[in-house]
Motif scaffolding. Structure first.
Motif, short mmCIF file in Angstrom:
data_model
loop_
_atom_site.label_atom_id
_atom_site.label_comp_id
_atom_site.label_asym_id
_atom_site.label_seq_id
_atom_site.Cartn_x
_atom_site.Cartn_y
_atom_site.Cartn_z
N ALA A 116 57.48 -44.19 118.14
CA ALA A 116 56.61 -45.29 118.55
C ALA A 116 57.09 -46.67 118.09
O ALA A 116 57.00 -47.64 118.87
CB ALA A 116 55.18 -45.04 118.08
N PRO A 117 57.62 -46.84 116.88
CA PRO A 117 58.11 -48.17 116.51
C PRO A 117 59.22 -48.69 117.42
O PRO A 117 59.32 -49.90 117.66
CB PRO A 117 58.62 -47.96 115.07
CG PRO A 117 57.82 -46.82 114.55
CD PRO A 117 57.65 -45.91 115.73
N GLU A 120 57.55 -49.66 120.83
CA GLU A 120 56.76 -50.87 120.63
C GLU A 120 57.65 -52.10 120.51
O GLU A 120 57.37 -53.15 121.09
CB GLU A 120 55.89 -50.73 119.38
CG GLU A 120 54.71 -49.81 119.53
CD GLU A 120 53.63 -50.38 120.43
OE1 GLU A 120 53.18 -51.53 120.23
OE2 GLU A 120 53.23 -49.67 121.38
N GLU A 123 58.65 -53.20 123.71
CA GLU A 123 57.51 -53.41 124.61
C GLU A 123 57.62 -52.51 125.85
O GLU A 123 57.42 -52.93 126.99
CB GLU A 123 57.40 -54.88 125.01
CG GLU A 123 57.15 -55.79 123.82
CD GLU A 123 56.95 -57.24 124.20
OE1 GLU A 123 57.08 -57.58 125.39
OE2 GLU A 123 56.65 -58.05 123.29
N TRP A 137 47.33 -43.86 116.55
CA TRP A 137 46.71 -44.89 117.38
C TRP A 137 45.87 -45.87 116.55
O TRP A 137 45.10 -46.63 117.11
CB TRP A 137 45.86 -44.24 118.47
CG TRP A 137 46.71 -43.84 119.63
CD1 TRP A 137 46.98 -44.57 120.76
CD2 TRP A 137 47.44 -42.61 119.79
NE1 TRP A 137 47.83 -43.88 121.59
CE2 TRP A 137 48.13 -42.68 121.02
CE3 TRP A 137 47.60 -41.47 119.00
CZ2 TRP A 137 48.94 -41.65 121.50
CZ3 TRP A 137 48.40 -40.45 119.47
CH2 TRP A 137 49.07 -40.52 120.70
N GLN A 139 47.31 -48.11 114.33
CA GLN A 139 48.28 -49.00 113.71
C GLN A 139 48.56 -50.25 114.57
O GLN A 139 49.59 -50.89 114.42
CB GLN A 139 49.57 -48.23 113.44
CG GLN A 139 49.35 -47.05 112.50
CD GLN A 139 50.62 -46.26 112.25
OE1 GLN A 139 51.66 -46.83 111.97
NE2 GLN A 139 50.53 -44.94 112.33
N ARG A 141 49.20 -50.56 117.77
CA ARG A 141 50.20 -50.45 118.82
C ARG A 141 49.60 -50.79 120.18
O ARG A 141 48.47 -50.42 120.47
CB ARG A 141 50.80 -49.04 118.81
CG ARG A 141 51.66 -48.82 117.57
CD ARG A 141 52.01 -47.37 117.33
NE ARG A 141 52.94 -47.27 116.20
CZ ARG A 141 53.04 -46.23 115.39
NH1 ARG A 141 52.28 -45.16 115.59
NH2 ARG A 141 53.90 -46.24 114.40
N GLU A 142 50.38 -51.44 121.02
CA GLU A 142 49.88 -51.93 122.29
C GLU A 142 50.35 -51.12 123.49
O GLU A 142 49.72 -51.19 124.56
CB GLU A 142 50.32 -53.39 122.50
CG GLU A 142 49.74 -54.35 121.49
CD GLU A 142 50.10 -55.78 121.81
OE1 GLU A 142 50.04 -56.15 123.00
OE2 GLU A 142 50.46 -56.52 120.88
N TYR A 143 51.43 -50.36 123.35
CA TYR A 143 52.05 -49.75 124.53
C TYR A 143 52.01 -48.22 124.51
O TYR A 143 52.57 -47.59 125.40
CB TYR A 143 53.50 -50.24 124.64
CG TYR A 143 53.58 -51.73 124.80
CD1 TYR A 143 53.39 -52.32 126.05
CD2 TYR A 143 53.82 -52.56 123.71
CE1 TYR A 143 53.44 -53.70 126.21
CE2 TYR A 143 53.87 -53.94 123.86
CZ TYR A 143 53.68 -54.50 125.10
OH TYR A 143 53.71 -55.87 125.26
N LEU A 144 51.33 -47.65 123.55
CA LEU A 144 51.29 -46.20 123.38
C LEU A 144 49.98 -45.64 123.93
O LEU A 144 48.89 -46.12 123.58
CB LEU A 144 51.42 -45.86 121.89
CG LEU A 144 51.48 -44.38 121.51
CD1 LEU A 144 52.74 -43.73 122.08
CD2 LEU A 144 51.44 -44.23 119.99
N ARG A 353 42.79 -49.02 122.26
CA ARG A 353 43.97 -48.62 121.49
C ARG A 353 44.93 -47.76 122.29
O ARG A 353 46.01 -47.42 121.81
CB ARG A 353 43.55 -47.82 120.25
CG ARG A 353 42.64 -48.55 119.29
CD ARG A 353 42.07 -47.59 118.26
NE ARG A 353 41.18 -46.60 118.87
CZ ARG A 353 40.68 -45.54 118.23
NH1 ARG A 353 41.01 -45.30 116.96
NH2 ARG A 353 39.86 -44.71 118.85
#
Length: 397
Positions: A116-117, A120, A123, A137, A139, A141-144, A353
């Motif tokens: 995920a990092p 993210e 993007e 979910w 933390q 995060r915008e795209y997960l 989220r």
């Protein structure tokens, strides 16, 4: 025995080798290339190989229907070897070297958390087909985006059936990994909410082969119901075998997973045990019959929920792209956040989220060598059979 089965299923790819499948593959310059890793070797090979197959069947079906935004689809899938250090390296390679236009997620919570990092930072929309741990979910995060039921619900059905049968004394056993810890915590909370007594709740190290110390706790605590969460199918098999040989008077054994390899390995010794399945072919979902038939034809075995999860997630990506009219991340993100739909895998709706709020999962019981949905009641295809354990004198229905 299970390891030999897993080896035969794990079509292992060497590091960095790109999978260019025959199904629906194209060399057209406008091809939409989707990158992913899957655990085709290592501890998660059974689940990962099935999920890879789900992606590949989705690719074929999409291309038969004209692709995504009139572009043919081609998956590039790398073997992450079930390694949370290797997986993010592979995603970085796929994205930064511009080999792909979009990505889909790997298998499981541990690898999703690791990857995920990377997604993210770039993007990139990351629909996770088979990760369920809530903390991922939480933390910012915008795209997960999450597709599975939350991990905390994976053993809820076991607790509800126990309460219905007045079985009160519960043990929760979990592997000390991200997803099992969350599933175990959810099991305890559900048990307490139902007024059940959690006699003990313990974690064990990954790779444990001897569960004798846990079996002693089960026996000494007069445990009636064992709920077990793990990320490796081998653990469920070992626990079942050791319970069978222990003469413990257990009434229910439920796990956080249900795949064909479990019953293929154990035979009668797996009868009447329970497992969480996020999907079964008997459910009333759009497209299931075609998916099951085509999967069986292509891969010569029935699809597990891991295969259906990957396939359904791929179809969600295609639907989001169609609604957005683009594969640009911001447009896809808006489409997914607004989406309320049901795929063959199940209902999909997320909060701000990207966290799943619609899919609740189902509980199966192995009956006569087949999976029977026994919870929740409105989706059940059979009544649960009690007493359950084959090691308890093979009780009758």
């Amino acid at each position: 025995m299970y390891r030999s089965i897993r080896r035969s299923l794990g079509l292992t790819l060497g590091l960095g080798i790109i999978l260019l499948p025959a199904m629906g593959c194209t060399d057209r310059p406008d091809t939409l290339r989707i990158g992913a890793t899957m655990s085709e070797s290592g501890a998660y090979a059974t689940q990962g190989t099935a999920a890879r197959n789900g992606y590949l069947l989705c690719q074929e079906h999409l291309n038969e229907a004209g692709g995504i935004l009139n572009r043919p689809v081609e998956f590039t899938i790398l073997d992450d070897r079930s390694d949370p250090e290797l997986a993010p390296e592979l995603y970085e390679k796929l994205i930064s070297k511009h080999e792909v236009d979009a990505v889909m997620g790997p298998y499981g919570s541990t690898l999703t958390e690791a990857v995920a990092p990377v997604t993210e930072a770039h993007e990139m929309i990351h629909i996770s087909p088979l990760a369920a741990t809530t903390s991922i979910w939480e933390q910012g995060r915008e795209y997960l985006f999450m597709v599975l039921p939350p991990a905390e619900l994976f053993l809820a059905g076991v607790m509800h059936l126990a309460a219905e049968r007045d079985l009160n004394r519960i043990a929760v056993v979990k592997e000390d990994q991200l997803f099992p810890r969350a599933a175990g915590a959810g099991a305890q909370q559900t048990a307490e909410d139902l007024g059940l007594e959690v006699v003990f709740h313990t974690a064990y190290e990954s790779g444990t082969e001897d569960f004798s110390s846990i079996l002693r706790q089960i026996r000494d605590g007069d445990v009636e119901v064992l709920a077990m969460a793990a990320s490796n199918l081998d653990d469920f098999i070992r626990m079942t075998e050791q319970l069978r040989d222990s003469s413990i008077d257990l009434k229910m054994f439920g796990s956080s997973g249900a795949v064909e390899e479990y019953i293929e390995t154990l035979g009668e010794d797996g009868e009447y045990t329970y497992g969480l399945s996020a999907w079964e072919p008997t459910l009333d979902r759009p497209g299931i019959e075609t998916f099951v038939a085509d999967y069986q034809e292509r891969f010569d075995r029935a699809p597990s929920f891991h295969a259906a999860g990957a396939y359904g997630s791929c179809r969600l990506f295609a639907k989001a792209a169609k609604e957005a009219g683009s594969i640009e991340s911001g447009a896809l993100r808006t489409a997914l956040l607004d989406m309320r739909t049901t795929t063959l895998f199940g209902p999909f709706e997320v909060d701000s989220r990207g966290y799943q709020i619609a899919n609740q999962g189902i509980l199966i019981q192995w009956q006569d060598g087949e999976k029977a949905v026994v919870w929740p009641e409105e989706q059940a295809t059979a009544e649960p059979r009690f007493p359950t354990p084959p090691w308890d004198e093979r009780g009758s229905d």
